[in-house]
Enzyme design. Structure first.
Site, PDB file in Angstrom:
ATOM      1  N   SER A 155      -6.846 -11.485   9.238  1.00 33.37           N
ATOM      2  CA  SER A 155      -6.886 -11.597  10.831  1.00 33.37           C
ATOM      3  C   SER A 155      -7.571 -12.932  11.262  1.00 33.37           C
ATOM      4  CB  SER A 155      -8.139 -10.550  11.296  1.00 33.37           C
ATOM      5  OG  SER A 155      -7.588  -9.265  11.046  1.00 33.37           O
TER       6      SER A 155
ATOM      7  N   MET B 120       0.760  -1.224  -0.145  1.00 36.99           N
ATOM      8  CA  MET B 120      -0.076   0.021  -0.264  1.00 36.99           C
ATOM      9  C   MET B 120       0.834   1.217   0.170  1.00 36.99           C
ATOM     10  SD  MET B 120      -2.913  -1.141   2.965  1.00 36.99           S
ATOM     11  CE  MET B 120      -3.490  -2.704   3.153  1.00 36.99           C
TER      12      MET B 120
ATOM     13  N   GLY C 264     -12.538  -9.804   4.694  1.00 37.98           N
ATOM     14  CA  GLY C 264     -13.615 -10.393   5.650  1.00 37.98           C
ATOM     15  C   GLY C 264     -13.973 -11.800   5.463  1.00 37.98           C
TER      16      GLY C 264
ATOM     17  N   MET D 215      -1.779  -2.235  -4.295  1.00 38.95           N
ATOM     18  CA  MET D 215      -2.662  -1.228  -3.947  1.00 38.95           C
ATOM     19  C   MET D 215      -2.110  -0.025  -4.093  1.00 38.95           C
ATOM     20  SD  MET D 215      -5.163  -2.945  -1.140  1.00 38.95           S
ATOM     21  CE  MET D 215      -4.094  -3.989  -0.361  1.00 38.95           C
TER      22      MET D 215
ATOM     23  N   GLY E 115      -7.290  -1.041   2.176  1.00 38.73           N
ATOM     24  CA  GLY E 115      -6.422  -0.124   3.030  1.00 38.73           C
ATOM     25  C   GLY E 115      -6.266  -0.510   4.273  1.00 38.73           C
ATOM     26  N   PHE E 116      -7.431  -1.528   4.841  1.00 44.00           N
ATOM     27  CA  PHE E 116      -7.140  -1.746   6.375  1.00 44.00           C
ATOM     28  C   PHE E 116      -7.681  -3.192   6.284  1.00 44.00           C
ATOM     29  CE2 PHE E 116      -7.554   2.804   6.230  1.00 44.00           C
ATOM     30  CZ  PHE E 116      -6.623   3.194   7.079  1.00 44.00           C
ATOM     31  N   GLY E 117      -6.959  -3.966   7.342  1.00 43.97           N
ATOM     32  CA  GLY E 117      -7.351  -5.306   7.777  1.00 43.97           C
ATOM     33  C   GLY E 117      -8.694  -5.214   8.591  1.00 43.97           C
ATOM     34  N   GLY E 118      -9.280  -6.258   8.703  1.00 40.81           N
ATOM     35  CA  GLY E 118     -10.232  -6.423   9.946  1.00 40.81           C
ATOM     36  C   GLY E 118     -11.743  -5.911   9.692  1.00 40.81           C
TER      37      GLY E 118
END
Length: 218
Positions: free
Chosen positions: A198, A37, A177, A68, A142-145
């Site tokens: 995760s 990223m 997810g 990304m 952009g972000f996990g979880g």
């Protein structure tokens, strides 16, 4: 074909990266997913080529590298040199997607194209026969979880129909997810490769969690 599993290194403990990669080596994971990223295409910065090279030196699984970033075509040779098996670029970031896919192949890698949640799969109609894999983002990148976007199931089904109509062997990968409840539905809809971060790395027994994903089949 059995489901392929590509755990996402973004969710690993970077203070214990050698141990985390060793766990992947001992598991039945097929690939290791690596999210690069740039803080521009997505609102986060992760890691770059020095980290990919370091992981490649100790990882026995093929590296599934997802860029990304803006202008990913500038980094094809670096991605190949870092040891990537698959280089996936975003359709939204490539002005000349066909040229980029051809250059990825010329560099000796498999070529993947990723779509953000709001990008319809029909934008790939004129390139689908030239790629090795399509990555559908099931969260905003952009972000996990993050929470799984339900519409992804319908996108998978539409993409599966498009691919089957070509008669080509093109994999469908989904990232975001992916866990015990969503993974079986995704595989049933037509997914070939599950990226899970995760859910794998934060579980009590990551090796068993990976195995549970591997056991899923259409």
């Amino acid at each position: 074909m059995s489901t392929l599993v590509s755990p996402s290194m973004l969710a690993a403990d970077f203070c214990r990266l050698h141990d985390e990669v060793d766990m992947i080596n001992r598991s039945c994971a097929d690939w290791l997913h690596m999210d690069v990223m740039d803080g521009c295409f997505v609102p986060n910065i992760s890691f770059g080529f020095p980290v990919i090279k370091a992981v490649k030196a100790i990882c026995e699984k093929p590296l599934d590298v997802h860029l990304m970033i803006v202008q990913p075509e500038r980094y094809i040779e670096q991605t190949a040199d870092a040891g990537a098996m698959m280089m996936t670029v975003h359709q939204e970031a490539c002005v000349h997607l066909h040229r980029t896919v051809a250059a990825i192949h010329a560099a000796g890698m498999k070529a993947g194209v990723a779509l953000n949640p709001s990008t319809p799969v029909n934008t790939l109609e004129d390139i689908i026969g030239d790629v090795d894999m399509v990555l559908l983002m099931s969260v905003n990148p952009g972000f996990g979880g993050q929470k799984f976007i339900e519409h992804t199931i319908d996108k998978v089904k539409a993409l599966r129909q498009m691919i089957d109509a070509t008669g080509k062997e093109v994999l469908i990968e989904v990232d975001g997810g992916v866990q015990g409840e969503t993974a079986p539905r995704l595989v049933k809809a037509g997914v070939d490769v599950l990226v899970s971060g995760s859910y794998v790395f934060k579980s009590e027994n990551p090796i068993a969690t990976i195995e549970s994903l591997k056991e899923l089949s259409r």
